[in-house]
Design an enzyme around this catalytic site. Structure first.
Site, PDB file in Angstrom:
ATOM      1  N   SER A   1      -0.672   0.281   7.440  1.00  0.00           N
ATOM      2  CA  SER A   1      -1.027   1.488   6.674  1.00  0.00           C
ATOM      3  C   SER A   1      -1.626   2.613   7.496  1.00  0.00           C
ATOM      4  O   SER A   1      -2.181   2.400   8.576  1.00  0.00           O
ATOM      5  CB  SER A   1      -1.984   1.105   5.546  1.00  0.00           C
ATOM      6  OG  SER A   1      -1.247   0.403   4.584  1.00  0.00           O
TER       7      SER A   1
ATOM      8  N   ASP B   1       0.789  -1.238   0.000  1.00  0.00           N
ATOM      9  CA  ASP B   1       0.000   0.000   0.000  1.00  0.00           C
ATOM     10  C   ASP B   1       0.825   1.294   0.000  1.00  0.00           C
ATOM     11  O   ASP B   1       1.791   1.412   0.762  1.00  0.00           O
ATOM     12  CB  ASP B   1      -0.867   0.077   1.265  1.00  0.00           C
ATOM     13  CG  ASP B   1      -1.490  -1.246   1.642  1.00  0.00           C
ATOM     14  OD1 ASP B   1      -1.359  -2.215   0.899  1.00  0.00           O
ATOM     15  OD2 ASP B   1      -2.105  -1.300   2.720  1.00  0.00           O
TER      16      ASP B   1
HETATM   17  N1  DQQ Z   1      -2.065  -3.793   3.942  1.00  0.00           N
HETATM   18  C1  DQQ Z   1      -3.498  -3.939   3.963  1.00  0.00           C
HETATM   19  C2  DQQ Z   1      -3.890  -2.985   5.046  1.00  0.00           C
HETATM   20  C3  DQQ Z   1      -2.832  -3.166   6.057  1.00  0.00           C
HETATM   21  C4  DQQ Z   1      -1.608  -3.308   5.221  1.00  0.00           C
HETATM   22  C5  DQQ Z   1      -4.100  -3.635   2.626  1.00  0.00           C
HETATM   23  C6  DQQ Z   1      -0.609  -4.276   5.794  1.00  0.00           C
HETATM   24  O1  DQQ Z   1      -5.156  -3.257   5.571  1.00  0.00           O
HETATM   25  O2  DQQ Z   1      -2.717  -2.065   6.942  1.00  0.00           O
HETATM   26  O3  DQQ Z   1      -3.350  -4.144   1.566  1.00  0.00           O
HETATM   27  O4  DQQ Z   1       0.547  -4.328   4.994  1.00  0.00           O
END
Ligand code: DQQ
Length: 577
Positions: free
Chosen positions: A123, A63
């Protein structure tokens, strides 16, 4: 239980790579967490590394996090595994740019260092406080593997690169407790906060209760003490965990972006959620009532495929920010992989970011319009003009003179006679299915016509981005435009995901040309249809159509003629990390 062949192959693949659990929608390959694989694969020999899409030198990324502009410098943080090509050991990697095109890397900005993020820094977003100070709010994973929200500020505000960040001693600021009934393994990804007229900050955090997706709302007077509101900002039954929610205002009348706290009669709001269950993102456009703190979408539901999406291909966990220097809202999104884990190990990297896109409300006010940031155009070189040319039914027209593996193509198709369009079967409601069923091989009257990217000399490998036009079954003067990205013949290597994508485009071919812009970049085709009304991003791994052996064509396999005009450019290589 009976397994189909592909399910069996997938299962064996997962087992062979030691998938032990599913966490935060990312597979955990426990045996690959610390393998420094990239060093054995020098970038120079990798035909799939991109020339102008954002990616780090090696390893896994997912992300985009906390994009912002500070003292004229753009910052992009992103989820990164410093030690391997698979998800894990997650930190916030950090790069900066003055033009959103060329990027320099910095040390990781946020990494596990306190109890409330010791198992990972997931994230989050940046909010610029009224003093101009940026604040990062992110999800930390605590020693009990609970998801909690932490705050960090820059150590030195006079450093425009904001290289060091200090976590406040009060962390975590928001956490699941018995009293608040928050699901501790589904409470993550805080948004940028917005300030209400009552001088209180608000933000939302993605969550779920049973199968209900939730945007949990918090409020604060001082950005430090946060109280959970009684009701979520919005929720819907059945679609499961909402990851990476994004909530922002758009102008009804101006093609400009708005600060996240903007409200008023000229403003509509957008709520985007990334569905953990399906790995698809949906957005709705609606009304935000700031005094009641509720959001009401205009119509449609976010959980079904009849909802609106930013991108119908590989695009997930996206996030926008307001660029106050140019009064625009910019969207970043993670382009997840179509390669296999063994393919990622071979190339030493996995994942990248889409080209940042400006995002505005369409004049219909029923959808958003996206376009690659204008700065990208400075990489264009050696323009090849395509003067208005008639593409007769069944024809193929090679675009000569561009570096076909690293190009920007912007064309428009004009149809003078729509009378012969096939009638749309009312049961064809699923655009992706329709695209897969018909592909490029089923000849229609008006279509398929479009572009063939990453074409090998013998035409065995190709990625087709194209349109088909149908006549509405109940109205002779209404047309349905289908946009497809067909990867089924993009590679002779069967290990890659070669799913075909598709969407309907809300344009009227009777009165407007059908525009198509494709950003082609070694293993990516990022396409914008209907002047940015719909986007489809494809990851492709050709085996023959690589670098100088790549060709680009315009084609029309329908029976009726169409006219094409536009330009193609070779793209210079950006300096990225
Ligand atoms: N990636 C997810 C999020 C989380 C992060 C989405 C963890 O929900 O915070 O791809 O790497």
């Amino acid at each position: 239980m009976i397994f189909s062949l592909w399910q069996f192959c997938l299962l064996s693949l997962l087992l062979s790579f030691g998938v032990i659990e599913l966490q935060a929608s990312h597979h955990v390959y426990s045996n690959l967490q610390t393998t420094q694989l990239a060093s054995t694969h020098p970038q120079a020999k990798d035909p799939y590394r991109t020339g102008y899409h954002f990616q780090p030198r090696k390893n896994w990324i997912n992300d985009p996090n906390g994009p912002l502009i500070y003292k004229g410098i753009y910052h992009l943080f992103y989820q990164y595994n410093p030690s391997s090509v698979v998800w894990g050991n997650i930190v916030w990697a950090h790069s900066t740019s003055t033009d959103l095109v060329n990027w320099i890397p910095h040390e990781a900005a946020i990494y596990p260092s306190i109890l409330s993020d010791i198992n990972g820094c997931w994230s989050g977003s940046v909010t610029i406080l009224p003093s101009g100070k940026p604040a990062i709010l992110y999800t930390g994973i605590n020693p009990d593997k609970e998801q909690v929200q932490n705050l960090a500020f820059p150590k030195n505000l006079s450093d425009p690169f904001l290289r060091e960040w200090v976590k406040v001693p009060q962390n975590p600021l928001m956490a699941p407790t018995q009293a608040n009934q928050i699901n501790a393994s589904s409470f993550r990804d805080p948004t940028t906060a917005w300030l209400g007229p009552d001088k209180r900050w608000r933000l939302i955090i993605g969550s779920k209760r049973n199968h209900r997706g939730l945007a949990i709302l918090y409020r604060s007077k001082d950005f430090m003490h946060w109280t959970k509101a009684k009701h979520p900002l919005y929720s819907t039954p059945k679609n499961g965990m909402w990851e990476c929610p994004d909530f922002f205002p758009v102008s009804k009348t101006k093609l400009l972006g708005l600060d996240t706290s903007a409200i008023g009669p000229d403003v509509k709001h957008v709520l985007k959620v990334s569905l953990d269950n399906t790995r698809k993102e949906y957005y709705t456009i609606g009304t935000y009532n700031v005094s009641k703190d509720i959001y009401i979408p205009d119509d449609g539901s976010i959980e079904s495929d009849s909802g609106l999406r930013y991108d119908y291909g590989k695009f997930y966990a996206s996030k926008t920010f307001f660029d106050s220097a140019k009064n625009r809202r910019i969207l970043w999104g993670w382009i997840n992989e179509s390669s296999s884990v063994s393919g990622d190990i071979k190339k030493g990297w996995s994942g990248l970011q889409a080209i940042p896109r400006t995002i505005v409300l369409d004049k219909s006010r029923k959808q958003l319009v996206q376009w690659p940031v204008v700065e990208l155009e400075k990489l264009r070189t050696n323009e090849v003009k395509l003067p208005s040319t008639l593409l007769k039914g069944g024809s193929l027209h090679e675009v000569i003179g561009v570096t076909a593996a690293q190009a920007d193509v912007d064309v428009a198709f004009e149809i003078s006679d729509l009378k012969k369009a096939e009638v749309m079967d009312p049961s064809w409601t699923n655009a992706q299915l329709l695209c897969s069923k018909k592909g490029t091989s089923v000849k229609g009257a008006l279509g398929p016509f479009g572009l063939l990217a990453f074409v090998s000399k013998d035409l065995k490998e190709k990625t087709a981005i194209f349109y088909r036009i149908f006549k509405s079954h109940n109205n002779n003067n209404k047309y349905v435009v289908l946009m497809c990205s067909d990867q089924s013949r993009s590679s002779l290597n069967p290990d890659n995901d070669m799913t075909t994508y598709g969407t309907f485009v809300n344009v009227d071919p009777l009165h407007e040309k059908l525009s198509l812009r494709s950003l082609i970049d070694h293993s990516i085709v990022e396409s914008f249809g209907g002047k940015g009304k719909e986007c489809i991003t494809a990851r492709v791994y050709p085996t023959l159509a690589v670098d100088g052996d790549t060709h680009l064509y315009a084609f029309n396999y329908g029976s009726e003629s169409v006219k094409i005009a536009g330009s193609a450019w070779s793209m210079k290589t950006a300096k990225i990390n």
